[in-house]
Design a protein around this motif. Sequence first.
Motif, PDB file in Angstrom:
ATOM      1  N   GLY A   1      -7.177   1.966  -4.886  1.00 26.98           N
ATOM      2  CA  GLY A   1      -6.981   0.690  -5.556  1.00 26.98           C
ATOM      3  C   GLY A   1      -6.042  -0.250  -4.830  1.00 26.98           C
TER       4      GLY A   1
ATOM      5  N   THR B   1      -5.154  -4.743  -8.638  1.00 26.44           N
ATOM      6  CA  THR B   1      -4.806  -3.456  -9.235  1.00 26.44           C
ATOM      7  C   THR B   1      -3.446  -3.521  -9.912  1.00 26.44           C
ATOM      8  OG1 THR B   1      -6.082  -2.295  -7.536  1.00 26.44           O
ATOM      9  CG2 THR B   1      -4.443  -1.015  -8.747  1.00 26.44           C
TER      10      THR B   1
ATOM     11  N   ALA C   1      -4.360   4.929  -9.577  1.00 28.72           N
ATOM     12  CA  ALA C   1      -5.008   3.824  -8.866  1.00 28.72           C
ATOM     13  C   ALA C   1      -5.029   4.063  -7.364  1.00 28.72           C
ATOM     14  CB  ALA C   1      -4.282   2.514  -9.184  1.00 28.72           C
TER      15      ALA C   1
ATOM     16  N   ARG D   1      -7.128  -6.559  -3.237  1.00 28.60           N
ATOM     17  CA  ARG D   1      -7.333  -5.454  -4.174  1.00 28.60           C
ATOM     18  C   ARG D   1      -6.002  -4.962  -4.733  1.00 28.60           C
ATOM     19  NH1 ARG D   1     -11.027  -0.588  -2.205  1.00 28.60           N
ATOM     20  NH2 ARG D   1     -12.484  -2.345  -2.111  1.00 28.60           N
TER      21      ARG D   1
END
Length: 298
Positions: free
Chosen positions: A224, A234, A219, A230
Amino acid sequence: MLTALLAAVAVWSLLVGAFPAPVPVVTGGLLAVVLALHRHEHGAVLHMDHLARNSHWSKVNPMLKTMSCLLLLCLCLMARTVWPPLSLAIVLAVLSRAGGVRFRTYQALLAAPAAFLSVSALALVWTYSASDSGWISIRFGTGYLVIGAAAQATARLVTARALGAVSCLYFLSLSTPLPEVLEVLRRLHAPAVVVDLALLIYRYIFLLLATCETMRDAAASRLGFGGLRRSVRTTGIIYGNLLARSFRRAQACFDAMESRCCTGSIRFWTRPKPVRPMHAAVLCLLVGGMVAALVCGG
């Protein structure tokens, strides 16, 4: 960084008032600097069994190590002052380093217990009172948050005992591979279901940690974690997928064990390790030192 800040505040809270003014600030600052400069070593927990197999102390008889560490842990919890547990923690850290564990790795392993101990120490040392008596008092609502001498002494003792106990368990886990620990439990007539569950839980902890670290790295490589919103999204996706993968892996492991006609008992071959006089002398010296410290008022 958060662990360093928590540890510094906890040390300052435990020492303020009981020692001259510069001592709490300097001690807390030095601890924060040491913890901040030595960055967290990723993957240290995942390699604990590897560290145990490569330790110089892995040649010591596992029953001798296990019983000695358990006895030291019990003696540590019986301490009436902070010096015996703290001294034991330092000695066991030195012995772990002599066994081949790097200081940075040992510090990385202590990061989680240190954060927990720091929060626990702050919860013990800060009390809510209607008056502003104590070394430090901060107005909070209708009362005061206070650091008193009695709460401070109790917090110091509890924290020292916990640190000594954690050091005992770390010395055992960093010098004794899991199959040898399980064999010791079997010799002590622990229930077979408990031993087998301990093995499966131990293995799956590391499998899940490795899977989570792989997913987190994947990620991060896709940006991410860019921004708070975000990052939260994530993290939720990672833990949701981790739960699903854990169920699938557990089912696959169960099917594999059934296909091999597993009867429920998991056995390992362990190489016999005799008790050597030098090893017994070192561990007896540690136990004898703790007993002497407790008898002499520790």
